[in-house]
Structure formats: structure tokens, C-alpha cells
Design an enzyme around this catalytic site. Structure first.
Site, PDB file in Angstrom:
ATOM      1  N   ARG A 181       1.100  -0.755  -0.060  1.00 20.14           N
ATOM      2  CA  ARG A 181      -0.403   0.374  -0.104  1.00 20.14           C
ATOM      3  C   ARG A 181       0.710   1.091   0.055  1.00 20.14           C
ATOM      4  NH1 ARG A 181      -3.657  -1.717   4.852  1.00 20.14           N
ATOM      5  NH2 ARG A 181      -5.064  -3.603   2.893  1.00 20.14           N
ATOM      6  N   TYR A 199     -14.526 -12.779  -0.725  1.00 21.10           N
ATOM      7  CA  TYR A 199     -14.933 -11.421  -1.354  1.00 21.10           C
ATOM      8  C   TYR A 199     -16.285 -11.682  -2.302  1.00 21.10           C
ATOM      9  CZ  TYR A 199     -11.546  -7.909   0.834  1.00 21.10           C
ATOM     10  OH  TYR A 199     -10.348  -7.013   1.499  1.00 21.10           O
ATOM     11  N   ARG A 205      -7.680  11.491  -4.562  1.00 22.15           N
ATOM     12  CA  ARG A 205      -8.832  11.224  -4.209  1.00 22.15           C
ATOM     13  C   ARG A 205      -9.648  11.613  -3.620  1.00 22.15           C
ATOM     14  NH1 ARG A 205     -11.775   8.024  -3.727  1.00 22.15           N
ATOM     15  NH2 ARG A 205     -11.818   6.932  -1.986  1.00 22.15           N
ATOM     16  N   ARG A 213      -3.593   5.816   1.642  1.00 21.48           N
ATOM     17  CA  ARG A 213      -3.541   7.308   2.108  1.00 21.48           C
ATOM     18  C   ARG A 213      -3.015   8.090   2.923  1.00 21.48           C
ATOM     19  NH1 ARG A 213      -8.650   4.440   4.328  1.00 21.48           N
ATOM     20  NH2 ARG A 213      -7.712   2.585   4.723  1.00 21.48           N
ATOM     21  N   ASP A 261      -5.979  -2.837  -7.177  1.00 27.72           N
ATOM     22  CA  ASP A 261      -7.081  -2.825  -6.311  1.00 27.72           C
ATOM     23  C   ASP A 261      -7.264  -4.349  -6.555  1.00 27.72           C
ATOM     24  OD1 ASP A 261      -9.511  -4.135  -4.382  1.00 27.72           O
ATOM     25  OD2 ASP A 261      -7.810  -2.297  -3.445  1.00 27.72           O
TER      26      ASP A 261
END
Length: 371
Positions: A36, A165, A49, A40, A87
Site C-alpha cells: 500500500r 470477498y 482522491r 491514504r 486493487d
């Protein structure tokens, strides 16, 4: 470096530390990057974003390239790899499921697979270059924009993790619905896992063709399965991905790129996975003891990891202390051999970017091979 087999010409690679370590070579220090890495915790990423939907960034090569390059710019000379911004859930999207990224909640599937007949809703034969071509375009563009500074990593999710998922409809603490499938519908579960594995393998081949120089398979929920269930419902499909990628890469005369498997939480199986999974590198979470992991795998695979991401909240003294300890555990007779420094999972959003910089600097200091 030669680009034999690739349809593109790329700038020569200036820093091949990651690729040398991935071959098990002794290096002047451990290469370092973090999962990652484009994310963020970076204010420049949050600025992008603020104006763009998550999956729009994934699907727009120029935006994906930009955020991939952000940490390379910020940590110039300190980080030894870039990983394409994407992703793992683009694969279920390519297979025909709707996936949304909901702020404060994470990924959500409005119509998950509830029973085996729901597999009829999935696309039978996925053309990954058509459905996921935007990732490949982002990889090619990023390889050009990197100008050879560091290698570029491509990735996908592991079949078991994606399967979970697709059935849970999002994240889960128990994976009750996914486990119901494997116990109640084992044959149908294996059919779905195989279908996912084939798409994943084709996707990784497409990424290599587009310019990825190392590829990683994220089995984020590996630790949710018992050893016996992992051997039945995860390992064979990770093996299938490796086999298909190797075979198709050879057929297409693509470079033989290193492959990494990150089976988070499958701490029981390190020796078995090193022997049987078919990958060059195994990623470790922070629950592994580095020296013990090294003894388990011997020279069969390279290891990647494995600092607890929460150490990055502990202040600079803690970061330095823990990186020193990690480095001493992985190194062999004072030499960095077959080890890629990383966190034991992805960096979390609240980390101060300057503390990550200090992590990189400490890896440079403490993983240096003694002359």
C-alpha cells in the site's frame, strides 16, 4: 536491461537491487518497499482522491500512474520498488460482479454470490486484456515515467481471498459465508476457485507483457483456513497461477519475472509453501520470527517482510530499534542475502510520511552488508 519478448521499449533500469535480491543474491543492503505504498497516508494521494472515485483512479492510467509515482518522488533514493496502484477486486469486476468502494466502510458487492447457481452470473471466458487493459496501460505508462529509477511490481489477489470477498460481499471477521460454501459445496467451490485462478494467471501474464518486473499474489485471508483446508482450497489454486504464468510467459517469450506469494497468517505452512507453492519469494506477516523463518525455508525461496505496520506509530526510537532487530534476524553472517525488507502487511492511513521515511533510512543503515 534487455526487454526481450516485451512489446514495448523501456528506459534502462538504474536500480536492480530488488531483482537481485529476488534471485537470492547477496546484496549491498536489503531492498525495501512497503505494501500500500501509494495510499491514504500520503497527503498528495488524498488530494487526488478528494476529486476522484477510488475505482476511477484505478481505471484511469494517467491517474493510476500519478499515484504510483507519488511515493517514488517523495522517497527518492530510499525506496527500491514501485507497485502499480490498483486493487485486488478488479478481478471480480472483470468476472462480472459489481464492486463499490464505500467511504468509511471499504469494498462492497451489492450482489454477492449466495449459492452455487449464482456462478451463472459470472463471465465464462474473461478477456483480461479487454476487461483489465486499463491496469496494463497504467503499468506501461508507469514504466516509461519511472525512467528506470526502480522496478515496477504488478499484482493480483489469490483465488481463496477473492472467492471470500465475492461470497461475503465485502470484508468479514468470520468468513462464515465463504466457509459455508467450502464445507457445504466443496466441488462447486473448487470450480469457482479454478475459474478465479485462471483469470488471475492471465491477468499477471498481461501485466508482465505490459512491463511488470515482479508480480505478487496477495492471499490476505490465508490465515483464516486450517492447514488442511488451506491445502485443499487455496494452495492448489496458487500453484495453478504460478504454473500458468510460467508456461505462458515462456510461450510468449516474456521475461521470467520473480513471483511472490503473500499468504498472510498461514504461519504453520512456511516450509511447505517454500517447497510446494511454486513462487520465488514468500511474504511474511509480523508474527513470524525472521531467523526461524529463514531456517524453515533455507535457500528455497527469498523472504519478504516483516515489520508490524503499527511500529510506525511508535516513534523514531521504536522504529529504529525494531528495524535493527528485524535486520539482524534476516541477515546471514552479517550479509543481506535473499531478503526484501517490507512491512508485515500494508501501511495504514494514519502513518506520518516522515516516519515511513525514517523506516526506509533505518533499513538502509541496518541491512547493509558488512564488508
Amino acid at each position: 536491461m534487455s526487454n526481450t519478448g516485451l512489446p514495448h521499449e523501456f528506459p534502462p533500469l538504474k536500480n536492480d537491487l530488488l531483482l537481485r535480491a529476488a534471485k537470492g543474491e547477496k546484496t549491498e543492503r536489503a531492498p525495501v518497499w512497503v505494501m500500500r505504498q501509494a495510499g491514504r497516508y500520503l497527503p498528495e494521494f488524498r488530494a487526488v482522491r478528494a476529486e476522484q472515485d477510488f475505482f476511477k483512479v484505478c481505471r484511469t492510467p494517467e491517474l493510476a500512474c500519478e499515484v504510483t509515482l507519488q511515493p517514488i518522488r517523495r522517497y527518492k533514493g530510499l525506496v527500491d520498488a514501485s507497485i502499480i496502484f490498483s486493487d485486488i477486486l478488479v478481478v471480480p469486476q472483470a468476472m462480472g460482479l459489481v464492486v463499490e468502494m464505500i467511504p468509511g466502510k471499504g469494498p462492497s458487492f451489492p450482489e454477492p454470490l449466495k449459492e452455487p447457481q449464482d456462478m451463472d452470473r459470472l463471465t465464462k471466458n474473461v478477456d483480461v486484456e479487454k476487461e483489465l487493459g486499463y491496469v496494463c496501460d497504467a503499468i506501461t505508462l508507469t514504466r516509461q515515467k519511472l525512467e528506470g529509477q526502480v522496478p515496477l511490481i504488478g499484482f493480483c489477489g489469490a483465488p481463496w481471498t477473492l472467492f471470500a470477498y465475492m461470497i461475503e460481499g465485502g470484508g468479514s471477521k468470520t468468513l462464515q459465508l465463504a466457509k459455508t460454501w467450502i464445507f457445504k459445496y466443496p466441488n462447486e467451490s473448487k470450480e469457482l476457485l479454478q475459474r478465479i485462478a485462471i483469470v488471475c494467471a492471465d491477468f499477471l501474464v498481461a501485466q508482465i507483457k505490459a512491463g511488470a518486473q515482479l508480480v505478487q499474489v496477495f492471499d490476505s485471508w490465508a490465515g483464516e483456513l486450517s492447514p488442511a483446508d488451506y491445502r485443499e482450497f487455496s494452495l492448489p489454486y496458487n500453484q495453478l497461477i504460478s504454473k500458468i504464468v510460467r508456461t505462458k510467459s515462456q510461450e510468449l517469450q516474456l521475461p521470467k519475472v520473480p513471483m511472490c506469494l503473500f499468504p498472510k497468517g498461514a504461519n504453520w505452512g512456511l516450509e511447505e509453501l517454500a517447497e510446494k507453492a511454486g513462487y520465488d519469494i514468500l511474504g511474511l506477516d509480523w508474527v513470524h520470527e525472521p531467523a526461524t523463518a529463514r531456517k524453515c525455508v533455507g535457500n528455497r525461496v527469498v523472504l519478504q517482510g516483516n515489520l508490524d505496520p503499527n511500529v510506525l506509530y511508535g516513534g523514531r526510537d521504536a522504529i529504529e530499534r525494531e528495524v535493527k532487530k528485524m535486520s539482524e534476524g534476516f541477515m546471514v553472517d552479517g550479509a543481506s542475502v535473499g531478503w526484501i525488507a517490507n512491512l508485515g502487511h500494508g501501511i495504514t492511513p494514519g502513518v506520518d510520511p516522515d516516519d515511513l521515511k525514517w523506516f526506509f533510512e533505518c533499513v538502509h543503515k541496518y541491512s547493509a552488508t558488512q564488508s
